[in-house]
Design an enzyme around this catalytic site. Structure first.
Site, PDB file in Angstrom:
ATOM      1  N   GLU A  38       0.828  -1.207   0.000  1.00 37.12           N
ATOM      2  CA  GLU A  38       0.000   0.000   0.000  1.00 37.12           C
ATOM      3  C   GLU A  38       0.862   1.257   0.000  1.00 37.12           C
ATOM      4  OE1 GLU A  38      -2.313  -3.210   2.239  1.00 37.12           O
ATOM      5  OE2 GLU A  38      -0.243  -2.511   2.155  1.00 37.12           O
TER       6      GLU A  38
ATOM      7  N   CYS B  77       0.154   0.986   7.120  1.00 38.73           N
ATOM      8  CA  CYS B  77      -0.423   1.277   5.802  1.00 38.73           C
ATOM      9  C   CYS B  77      -1.745   2.027   5.949  1.00 38.73           C
ATOM     10  CB  CYS B  77      -0.614  -0.005   5.013  1.00 38.73           C
ATOM     11  SG  CYS B  77       0.958  -0.778   4.556  1.00 38.73           S
TER      12      CYS B  77
END
Length: 150
Positions: free
Chosen positions: A54, A85
């Site tokens: 991510e 993330c």
């Protein structure tokens, strides 16, 4: 939606095949449905524990747009974002996350996402010590910044 997961899975497989990191991939999609950022886990390749899929996809999208604000974008990830993330997604102003597997599923193959969530919820006090130390110089740093931009 499935096309975005397909692309994220391809990214994840590429990373695994090339021994770059864990089985994770992500794509950032703009409001028009165009993929503007892609990433896979590169923790092993970069010797960087923050090089999650991510984060890499967000970095790629920001580079594409030459901006740090990804308002109106969505992120598709092969797994539920870990707390790091998730924080990056929030800082990027992404308001929609779609994921294919959750933290309990990744814990079954050896990843510690659930442990980190437990620490944040105060359930694992033996893993990490966190203490605030009052420091006037640190407070002055914040005040000086505030006075500079306002």
């Amino acid at each position: 939606m499935q096309e975005y997961f397909k692309y994220a899975i391809q990214e994840a497989n590429y990373g695994v095949i090339n021994n770059e990191g864990g089985p994770f991939g992500a794509v950032v999609v703009n409001k028009n449905g165009k993929i503007i950022g892609v990433g896979h886990n590169k923790v092993l390749k970069n010797n960087d524990p923050t090089a999650h899929a991510e984060v890499m996809a967000i970095r790629d999208a920001c580079k594409t747009l030459n901006a740090y604000d990804l308002t109106d974008c969505k992120i598709y990830s092969t797994s539920e974002p870990c707390p790091m993330c998730l924080s990056a997604i929030i800082w990027a102003n992404i308001k929609e996350i779609y994921y294919g597997t959750d933290r309990l599923e990744v814990s079954k193959i050896g990843f510690r996402d659930d442990l980190i969530y437990n620490i944040l919820e105060g359930k694992q006090k033996d893993i990490l010590t966190i203490k605030k130390i009052t420091n006037q110089d640190c407070q002055n740093l914040l005040n000086n910044y505030k006075n500079t931009i306002y």
